[in-house]
Scaffold this motif. Sequence first.
Motif, short mmCIF file in Angstrom:
data_model
loop_
_atom_site.label_atom_id
_atom_site.label_comp_id
_atom_site.label_asym_id
_atom_site.label_seq_id
_atom_site.Cartn_x
_atom_site.Cartn_y
_atom_site.Cartn_z
N ALA A 1 0.87 -1.17 0.00
CA ALA A 1 0.00 0.00 0.00
C ALA A 1 0.90 1.22 0.00
O ALA A 1 2.11 1.10 0.22
N PRO A 2 0.36 2.41 -0.25
CA PRO A 2 1.19 3.61 -0.13
C PRO A 2 1.86 3.67 1.24
O PRO A 2 1.24 3.47 2.27
N LEU A 3 3.15 3.96 1.23
CA LEU A 3 3.97 3.85 2.43
C LEU A 3 4.14 5.20 3.10
O LEU A 3 4.39 6.22 2.44
N GLY A 4 4.02 5.20 4.43
CA GLY A 4 4.38 6.37 5.21
C GLY A 4 5.85 6.31 5.58
O GLY A 4 6.55 5.33 5.31
N ALA A 5 6.32 7.37 6.23
CA ALA A 5 7.73 7.40 6.63
C ALA A 5 8.06 6.26 7.58
O ALA A 5 9.15 5.68 7.54
N ASP A 6 7.09 5.89 8.46
CA ASP A 6 7.33 4.79 9.39
C ASP A 6 7.47 3.47 8.65
O ASP A 6 8.30 2.62 9.02
N HIS A 7 6.70 3.27 7.59
CA HIS A 7 6.81 2.04 6.82
C HIS A 7 8.15 1.98 6.07
O HIS A 7 8.77 0.91 5.98
N ARG B 1 2.01 4.21 -5.67
CA ARG B 1 1.06 5.31 -5.74
C ARG B 1 0.69 5.66 -7.17
O ARG B 1 -0.46 6.02 -7.44
N GLY B 2 1.64 5.58 -8.09
CA GLY B 2 1.39 6.08 -9.43
C GLY B 2 1.19 5.04 -10.50
O GLY B 2 0.67 5.36 -11.57
N GLU B 3 1.60 3.77 -10.25
CA GLU B 3 1.57 2.78 -11.32
C GLU B 3 0.89 1.48 -10.91
O GLU B 3 0.98 0.48 -11.62
N GLY B 4 0.25 1.46 -9.75
CA GLY B 4 -0.46 0.26 -9.34
C GLY B 4 0.43 -0.93 -9.08
O GLY B 4 0.03 -2.07 -9.34
N LEU B 5 1.64 -0.68 -8.56
CA LEU B 5 2.58 -1.78 -8.35
C LEU B 5 2.13 -2.72 -7.23
O LEU B 5 2.53 -3.88 -7.20
N ALA B 6 1.28 -2.25 -6.31
CA ALA B 6 0.87 -3.07 -5.17
C ALA B 6 0.19 -4.34 -5.65
O ALA B 6 0.45 -5.44 -5.13
N ARG B 7 -0.72 -4.22 -6.60
CA ARG B 7 -1.44 -5.39 -7.09
C ARG B 7 -0.50 -6.37 -7.75
O ARG B 7 -0.61 -7.59 -7.58
N THR B 8 0.44 -5.85 -8.54
CA THR B 8 1.42 -6.72 -9.21
C THR B 8 2.27 -7.47 -8.19
O THR B 8 2.52 -8.68 -8.33
N LEU B 9 2.71 -6.77 -7.15
CA LEU B 9 3.52 -7.43 -6.11
C LEU B 9 2.70 -8.44 -5.33
O LEU B 9 3.22 -9.50 -4.95
N ALA B 10 1.44 -8.12 -5.07
CA ALA B 10 0.59 -9.08 -4.33
C ALA B 10 0.42 -10.37 -5.13
O ALA B 10 0.47 -11.47 -4.57
N GLU B 11 0.23 -10.25 -6.44
CA GLU B 11 0.09 -11.45 -7.28
C GLU B 11 1.41 -12.21 -7.35
O GLU B 11 1.42 -13.45 -7.36
#
Length: 367
Positions: free
Chosen positions: A52-58, A353-363
């Motif tokens: 997911a979009p990461l905060g500074a803590d992540h 945030r800009g390219e939908g990488l989260a879904r690709t990484l989840a798969e």
Amino acid sequence: MPDIPEQGQPGQPGPYGDPHGWGPHGWGPPGWGPHGWAPPPPPPKPGVIPLAPLGADHVLGGAFATMRRYAKPLFGTAAAAYGLLTVVMTGALLAAYAATREDSRAMYEPGATFSWEHGRPLLMAFGAVWALVLLASLAVNSFIQAACAATLHEAVLGRPTTFRAIWRRAWSRTPTVAAVTVPLAVILLLPVAAFALLLVAFFVTLLTDSAAPFGLIFLLCLLVLPLAAWLYVLFAFAPAAAVLESAGPLTALRRSAHLVRGAWWRTFGISLLAGIIVLIVSLAFRLPLQFAAPEPPAVHPDSDTSEVLFSQLRSQFGLYALLGMIGTLLTQLLATVFLPLVTALLYIDRRIRGEGLARTLAEASRP
């Protein structure tokens, strides 16, 4: 790298209409459950960061988690690279000394004066050593940056890896990372050169009673410092793009500029925070050693010069020198590994945030 697509391959539209794979309130849709209104489910976290979009803590926590879980391949690769660099430096110095031993003796024997007949071989030999060490340092630092990005790729997906796998992957991308590291190094040298010119202008001002050179160089420094900071942050993602997208040097630089656009201050702030953390850890090692440093022996008017020098050297070695060497090595390893990990995580965050990488990484993380 197949698990992280290159530019032009964004994630597919998510199940709730958002192209990044997100619902209106997070990962998946909120809705009414058996106990009332149910919040959105948390994003998947197969590895060291949530997808997911990461905060500074992540970002900072993900870097520390990667160093903890993948310490053997990560720090083992960095230590091996620095060990190889030490061998190269030592061998080059010994070879240069062996080739110029007679010239060194002629230059430093009692009553000798400088002559180009003996000085030229010394300058050429040790100039060649300096150039070799500079190139070797560039290769080693680029290799370590590539190893950090390669390790982070596996850490984000939660997959195990080995020293050999990281070494092989990092070695294959080292030339490209070195090619993008050179302009970054030049950018960092700009404020150093401006500061050196400022010192020269200061001494010229003292000698000539003219403040014009100092004022012009001071204005130049005011322009160079923010320009260098802006350019460095703009291209900071290039090493990560070179490894994780297998991009060429120019493509990696363009990708970095594209991803940083609109998030310069955020990238700068989190990178600065990471640098401050490294500085604090370094001071935590160095300050106690400074207070525990043995006092140099007292010097008396009738003391023998060689005995005083030997006593001072002896007071600076032993356990104190060993602890100082260990502390310097640990802080150097921390800075060399931690900062590239933070930068690579910021790169992944921008792509999430800009390219939908989260879904690709989840798969890609599914067994």
